[in-house]
Design a protein around this motif. Structure first.
Motif, PDB file in Angstrom:
ATOM      1  N   PHE A 187      12.955  -1.898  -6.649  1.00 54.89           N
ATOM      2  CA  PHE A 187      12.194  -1.724  -7.891  1.00 54.89           C
ATOM      3  C   PHE A 187      10.771  -1.267  -7.567  1.00 54.89           C
ATOM      4  O   PHE A 187      10.218  -0.385  -8.231  1.00 54.89           O
ATOM      5  CB  PHE A 187      12.133  -3.046  -8.663  1.00 54.89           C
ATOM      6  CG  PHE A 187      13.462  -3.547  -9.151  1.00 54.89           C
ATOM      7  CD1 PHE A 187      14.066  -2.978 -10.255  1.00 54.89           C
ATOM      8  CD2 PHE A 187      14.105  -4.608  -8.520  1.00 54.89           C
ATOM      9  CE1 PHE A 187      15.289  -3.455 -10.725  1.00 54.89           C
ATOM     10  CE2 PHE A 187      15.321  -5.086  -8.973  1.00 54.89           C
ATOM     11  CZ  PHE A 187      15.915  -4.513 -10.074  1.00 54.89           C
ATOM     12  N   GLY A 188      10.190  -1.905  -6.542  1.00 60.83           N
ATOM     13  CA  GLY A 188       8.818  -1.574  -6.162  1.00 60.83           C
ATOM     14  C   GLY A 188       8.671  -0.147  -5.692  1.00 60.83           C
ATOM     15  O   GLY A 188       7.648   0.503  -5.955  1.00 60.83           O
ATOM     16  N   ALA A 189       9.676   0.384  -4.999  1.00 58.71           N
ATOM     17  CA  ALA A 189       9.620   1.776  -4.546  1.00 58.71           C
ATOM     18  C   ALA A 189       9.551   2.723  -5.742  1.00 58.71           C
ATOM     19  O   ALA A 189       8.772   3.685  -5.753  1.00 58.71           O
ATOM     20  CB  ALA A 189      10.837   2.094  -3.678  1.00 58.71           C
ATOM     21  N   GLY A 190      10.363   2.442  -6.755  1.00 61.81           N
ATOM     22  CA  GLY A 190      10.285   3.248  -7.967  1.00 61.81           C
ATOM     23  C   GLY A 190       8.943   3.093  -8.657  1.00 61.81           C
ATOM     24  O   GLY A 190       8.374   4.067  -9.182  1.00 61.81           O
ATOM     25  N   GLY A 191       8.387   1.874  -8.632  1.00 59.20           N
ATOM     26  CA  GLY A 191       7.080   1.643  -9.220  1.00 59.20           C
ATOM     27  C   GLY A 191       5.976   2.400  -8.510  1.00 59.20           C
ATOM     28  O   GLY A 191       5.069   2.960  -9.149  1.00 59.20           O
ATOM     29  N   LEU A 192       6.036   2.433  -7.194  1.00 55.38           N
ATOM     30  CA  LEU A 192       5.027   3.185  -6.429  1.00 55.38           C
ATOM     31  C   LEU A 192       5.069   4.668  -6.772  1.00 55.38           C
ATOM     32  O   LEU A 192       4.028   5.330  -6.855  1.00 55.38           O
ATOM     33  CB  LEU A 192       5.252   2.974  -4.929  1.00 55.38           C
ATOM     34  CG  LEU A 192       4.731   1.663  -4.342  1.00 55.38           C
ATOM     35  CD1 LEU A 192       5.171   1.520  -2.888  1.00 55.38           C
ATOM     36  CD2 LEU A 192       3.211   1.601  -4.437  1.00 55.38           C
ATOM     37  N   LEU A 193       6.266   5.200  -6.958  1.00 64.49           N
ATOM     38  CA  LEU A 193       6.371   6.604  -7.346  1.00 64.49           C
ATOM     39  C   LEU A 193       5.744   6.827  -8.720  1.00 64.49           C
ATOM     40  O   LEU A 193       5.100   7.857  -8.957  1.00 64.49           O
ATOM     41  CB  LEU A 193       7.837   7.036  -7.355  1.00 64.49           C
ATOM     42  CG  LEU A 193       8.095   8.512  -7.698  1.00 64.49           C
ATOM     43  CD1 LEU A 193       7.396   9.430  -6.701  1.00 64.49           C
ATOM     44  CD2 LEU A 193       9.591   8.801  -7.736  1.00 64.49           C
ATOM     45  N   ALA A 194       5.913   5.857  -9.618  1.00 62.66           N
ATOM     46  CA  ALA A 194       5.303   5.973 -10.945  1.00 62.66           C
ATOM     47  C   ALA A 194       3.778   5.968 -10.845  1.00 62.66           C
ATOM     48  O   ALA A 194       3.095   6.707 -11.564  1.00 62.66           O
ATOM     49  CB  ALA A 194       5.769   4.822 -11.839  1.00 62.66           C
ATOM     50  N   VAL A 195       3.237   5.152  -9.941  1.00 61.20           N
ATOM     51  CA  VAL A 195       1.784   5.113  -9.752  1.00 61.20           C
ATOM     52  C   VAL A 195       1.285   6.447  -9.209  1.00 61.20           C
ATOM     53  O   VAL A 195       0.245   6.962  -9.636  1.00 61.20           O
ATOM     54  CB  VAL A 195       1.390   3.964  -8.798  1.00 61.20           C
ATOM     55  CG1 VAL A 195      -0.093   4.044  -8.458  1.00 61.20           C
ATOM     56  CG2 VAL A 195       1.712   2.618  -9.435  1.00 61.20           C
ATOM     57  N   ALA A 196       2.040   7.026  -8.277  1.00 62.53           N
ATOM     58  CA  ALA A 196       1.596   8.256  -7.616  1.00 62.53           C
ATOM     59  C   ALA A 196       1.978   9.517  -8.371  1.00 62.53           C
ATOM     60  O   ALA A 196       1.392  10.579  -8.137  1.00 62.53           O
ATOM     61  CB  ALA A 196       2.188   8.319  -6.205  1.00 62.53           C
ATOM     62  N   SER A 197       2.933   9.444  -9.283  1.00 61.40           N
ATOM     63  CA  SER A 197       3.491  10.664  -9.877  1.00 61.40           C
ATOM     64  C   SER A 197       2.488  11.517 -10.644  1.00 61.40           C
ATOM     65  O   SER A 197       2.597  12.746 -10.595  1.00 61.40           O
ATOM     66  CB  SER A 197       4.675  10.314 -10.785  1.00 61.40           C
ATOM     67  OG  SER A 197       4.272   9.448 -11.816  1.00 61.40           O
ATOM     68  N   PRO A 198       1.498  10.962 -11.369  1.00 58.36           N
ATOM     69  CA  PRO A 198       0.552  11.867 -12.050  1.00 58.36           C
ATOM     70  C   PRO A 198      -0.209  12.757 -11.085  1.00 58.36           C
ATOM     71  O   PRO A 198      -0.380  13.950 -11.321  1.00 58.36           O
ATOM     72  CB  PRO A 198      -0.384  10.894 -12.777  1.00 58.36           C
ATOM     73  CG  PRO A 198       0.418   9.657 -12.955  1.00 58.36           C
ATOM     74  CD  PRO A 198       1.255   9.559 -11.732  1.00 58.36           C
ATOM     75  N   VAL A 199      -0.652  12.193  -9.976  1.00 60.78           N
ATOM     76  CA  VAL A 199      -1.373  12.976  -8.973  1.00 60.78           C
ATOM     77  C   VAL A 199      -0.438  13.986  -8.332  1.00 60.78           C
ATOM     78  O   VAL A 199      -0.756  15.167  -8.181  1.00 60.78           O
ATOM     79  CB  VAL A 199      -1.971  12.052  -7.901  1.00 60.78           C
ATOM     80  CG1 VAL A 199      -2.636  12.879  -6.800  1.00 60.78           C
ATOM     81  CG2 VAL A 199      -2.980  11.099  -8.532  1.00 60.78           C
ATOM     82  N   PHE A 200       0.774  13.517  -7.985  1.00 61.09           N
ATOM     83  CA  PHE A 200       1.738  14.383  -7.316  1.00 61.09           C
ATOM     84  C   PHE A 200       2.142  15.550  -8.219  1.00 61.09           C
ATOM     85  O   PHE A 200       2.146  16.709  -7.820  1.00 61.09           O
ATOM     86  CB  PHE A 200       2.968  13.541  -6.935  1.00 61.09           C
ATOM     87  CG  PHE A 200       4.027  14.300  -6.186  1.00 61.09           C
ATOM     88  CD1 PHE A 200       3.712  15.052  -5.063  1.00 61.09           C
ATOM     89  CD2 PHE A 200       5.345  14.253  -6.598  1.00 61.09           C
ATOM     90  CE1 PHE A 200       4.686  15.741  -4.374  1.00 61.09           C
ATOM     91  CE2 PHE A 200       6.328  14.937  -5.915  1.00 61.09           C
ATOM     92  CZ  PHE A 200       5.993  15.676  -4.803  1.00 61.09           C
ATOM     93  N   ALA A 201       2.470  15.207  -9.487  1.00 60.16           N
ATOM     94  CA  ALA A 201       2.869  16.259 -10.424  1.00 60.16           C
ATOM     95  C   ALA A 201       1.733  17.225 -10.673  1.00 60.16           C
ATOM     96  O   ALA A 201       1.936  18.439 -10.793  1.00 60.16           O
ATOM     97  CB  ALA A 201       3.328  15.629 -11.745  1.00 60.16           C
ATOM     98  N   GLY A 202       0.490  16.712 -10.733  1.00 57.75           N
ATOM     99  CA  GLY A 202      -0.654  17.581 -10.943  1.00 57.75           C
ATOM    100  C   GLY A 202      -0.840  18.563  -9.816  1.00 57.75           C
ATOM    101  O   GLY A 202      -1.127  19.739 -10.035  1.00 57.75           O
TER     102      GLY A 202
END
Length: 717
Positions: free
Chosen positions: A230-245
């Motif tokens: 679950f935490g791995a998916g959560g970390l991706l959610a935290v990082a995804s705005p920067v990554f997608a940008g």
């Protein structure tokens, strides 16, 4: 599974890739359950669900913090309850009715108990506990066993918003005390949440890797060993705005190759999930490090954010049927397993390929019906307009009703079980021609059918009215008494050993009553009275260490008890022949070590024990013998038989008695009553002889009473 169907929106639009991943995950699980040999690692679909839940729920919570500055715990839990509980509680109610309609008497009580633990979402804890219960290890799966993953997910939903809210509050306090540099609140709280999730992932992954090696059975079910997913998916959610940008800026900058890279990564992610499903199997230590493959694969697909390249998997995942399966994935997961377990009970046979296909179709149809008439009306209806507290009260009441329903019928289940036991006991006492072991002893039984169906049914094979055994991890010395009171007994005898000694209890209890004996039973799972240091490649080091320590302690206690009770004149003993022990360098093999240790233990017995009688271990059945019996009808005795050369193991206890200089040692060998004519049969004289692959059923033990008595008469005047 419990991930929401209301997808978060991104700059790229609706996340069809996530919905497609959900479809992939549920298909893997359903195929694995229906055709396990075709996809032995399909259970990794659950891990895909866990990562998706971590990503989606963390995304929702971060957006709430961004929008309101906080997290409404009651609001979050109310939304989750409206989304998940209507369908799950409906399935539990329907399954409870199904249990009463088709489940055999011996299984009803256990099934109802698991319905209750599932209703309050602690089924994973219950299964983790029963996975180390020696008597429950071989128990048939319940129709709600799949709720273990839903329980882990609900526990995640309970803790996750508290964790994120705590990280947000802490970040603000650090800013207010000037311990952190002044920054905009948006990146600051994301950084705090990211740090918290890194800690969760690190600790949980380390624990998962360690505990999976030490004790794999309970490790599979616990939320603590799965939290890192679950935490791995959560970390991706935290990082995804920067990554997608960054991806967007690079695309705008004209780097055309980025689309191809994203497509390749997405395909690699799907390949990783597929590889795990194909390459893994029941023997794979899981979750542990092995779970990293499907977890990383899921992260790769989500992280590429629906690549639109010509060869991207997005089009495949966005296909209408795939999206629809994704929509129904939660309902399909809920419905498919009760059908898999209950349908064969209703049909009286194993599922065929046609039946399996029907289960898959029915699961999707039931999921669609549940979505239309239960999930959507409740999620979008009157409860959605109410305050969260109102929703939580209604949900708590509904859960209470679902718990009370099976709880109120447990008494009836116990009465039904007792009635079935008494019916079988009466049949055995009537001693009909050719029932059970009598069919072996009489030459006139070749064409005689003692009963119209196999008895007992598999659910009753282990439901003996009598049990007396210490758990595999405990050192407690249980002493159970049968027969007549010691002060009125013509003789006092003891039955001592592991579960292969305790399996004879029904027969010895009857013999004790017939002979006016006072019988005491001292038994411990996987612990013979003699060798106390087991060795097993299939057992974790932790469990093995605990088991050996408790076995050594129990052996000493049992010896002390026998020394303190000189009125015991005969000791009967037995042990599982194939349970290896730590070999001594002075012996050629472990059997030699075990045999010597038996002799050494018996030599310590007081001289008041006149006889040490070893019961040769009973033959073994094949792993699939129950399904073979269920599908073979009247021909089960022959079609499911095992050759004596494969079923009968070398028995160190028998070798010890045969080679012992102690004149007290003797052997009783009833192998012929299990393997007449060189063939060991699971059904003998209309009686199911085994409760699992290596323990005999209590009913067949009772039919052996006259033949065991004859052997005893030859040894004990």
């Amino acid at each position: 599974m419990g991930t929401t169907n209301q997808q978060p929106k991104t700059d790229a639009g609706h996340r069809t890739d996530i919905q497609g991943l959900r479809a992939v995950a549920v298909v893997l699980v359903v195929v694995f359950h229906l055709w396990p040999d075709a996809l032995r690692g399909g259970y990794v679909g659950v891990d895909v669900f866990f990562v998706l839940s971590g990503f989606l729920i963390t995304t929702h919570l971060l957006r709430e913090v961004e929008r309101t500055g906080s997290v409404s715990l009651a609001g979050f839990w109310a939304r989750r309850a409206r989304r998940l509980l209507p369908a799950s509680l409906t399935v539990l109610v329907v399954t409870t009715c199904g249990i009463w309609l088709v489940a055999p008497a011996g299984a009803i009580g256990r099934f109802l108990g698991e319905v209750m633990t599932s209703a309050v979402y602690i089924e994973n804890l219950a299964l983790a506990g029963s996975s180390v219960d020696y008597l429950a290890v071989d128990a048939a799966p319940s129709p709600v066993q799949h709720f273990w993953s839903l329980s882990a997910e609900e526990q995640f939903y309970l803790v996750w918003p508290v964790l994120i809210l705590g990280a947000v509050v802490l970040s603000r306090r650090l800013r207010s005390t000037h311990l952190c540099p002044a920054e905009s609140s948006k990146p600051q709280y994301r950084r705090a949440v990211g740090v918290a999730l890194v800690l969760v992932v690190a600790v949980s992954l380390a624990w998962s890797a360690i505990y999976t090696v030490r004790d794999p059975a309970p490790a599979y079910f616990l939320a603590t060993t799965r939290a890192w997913e679950f935490g791995a998916g959560g970390l991706l959610a935290v990082a995804s705005p920067v990554f997608a940008g960054r991806l967007t800026r690079r695309s705008i900058g004209g780097v055309r190759g980025i689309r191809g890279v994203r497509s390749a990564v997405a395909w690699a992610g799907l390949a990783a999930i597929g590889l795990a499903a194909v390459a893994y199997g029941p023997s794979t230590p899981f979750p542990g490090w092995a779970a990293a493959l499907p977890v990383l694969g899921t992260l790769a697909v989500i992280g590429t954010a629906e690549p639109t390249g010509r060869f991207a998997p997005t089009r495949m995942l966005a296909l209408g049927p795939v999206q629809r399966i994704g929509d129904l994935s939660y309902g399909i997961y809920l419905w498919h397993w009760p059908l898999i377990v209950l349908l064969p009970l209703g049909l009286g046979r194993a599922l065929s390929w046609v039946d399996a296909l029907a289960v898959a179709v029915a699961s999707a149809a039931l999921a669609a019906a549940t979505e239309r008439w239960i999930e959507n009306p409740i999620r979008r209806g009157v409860l959605s307009a109410r305050r969260p507290r109102y929703t939580l009260v209604v949900v708590a009441a509904a859960m209470a009703v679902v718990v009370i329903l099976p709880l109120s019928t447990l008494g009836m289940a116990a009465e039904r079980l007792t009635a079935e036991q008494e019916k079988i006991e009466a049949l055995v006492d009537a001693n009909p021609e050719c029932l059970g072991a009598a069919a072996v002893d009489s030459g006139d039984c070749a064409r005689v059918t003692a009963v119209s169906a196999v008895i007992p049914d598999p659910s009753l094979a282990a439901a003996s009215p009598e049990h007396c055994i210490t758990d595999i991890r405990s050192a407690e010395l249980k002493v159970c008494s049968y027969g007549v009171p010691a002060d009125r007994a013509s003789r006092r005898v003891a039955l001592v050993g592991d579960s292969h000694a305790e399996q004879w209890l029904p027969a010895f209890a009857e013999i004790a009553s017939q002979r006016d004996w006072a019988l005491v039973v001292l038994a411990k799972s996987s612990c013979p009275f003699g060798p106390d240091q087991r060795f097993s490649k299939d057992m974790s080091a932790e469990v093995l260490a605990v088991m050996n320590e408790s076995c050594a302690d129990w052996n000493e206690q049992a010896l002390d008890w026998l020394d303190q009770h000189p009125e015991v004149s005969v000791m009967f003993t037995a042990a599982r022949a194939r349970n290896a022990v730590v070999a001594d360098e002075t012996d050629a093999d472990w059997q030699g070590t075990a045999s010597r240790q038996y002799r050494e233990r018996w030599a310590e017995l007081a001289p008041t024990i006149e006889r040490v009688v070893v019961l040769r271990d009973t033959p073994r059945m094949n792993d699939d013998y129950l399904s073979c019996v269920a599908g073979s009808g009247e021909g089960a005795a022959e079609l499911c038989a095992v050759d004596v050369s494969e079923a009968v193991d070398r028995d160190p206890a028998v070798e010890a008695a045969s080679d012992s200089p102690d004149s007290r040692a003797a052997v009783i060998d009833l192998t012929n009553y299990f393997c007449p004519d060189g063939s060991c049969r699971p059904v003998i004289g209309g009686v199911l002889a085994y409760r699992d692959t290596h323990h005999i059923s209590w009913v067949y033990a009772n039919t052996l009473v006259p033949f065991l008595s004859e052997e005893i008469d030859a040894l004990i005047p």
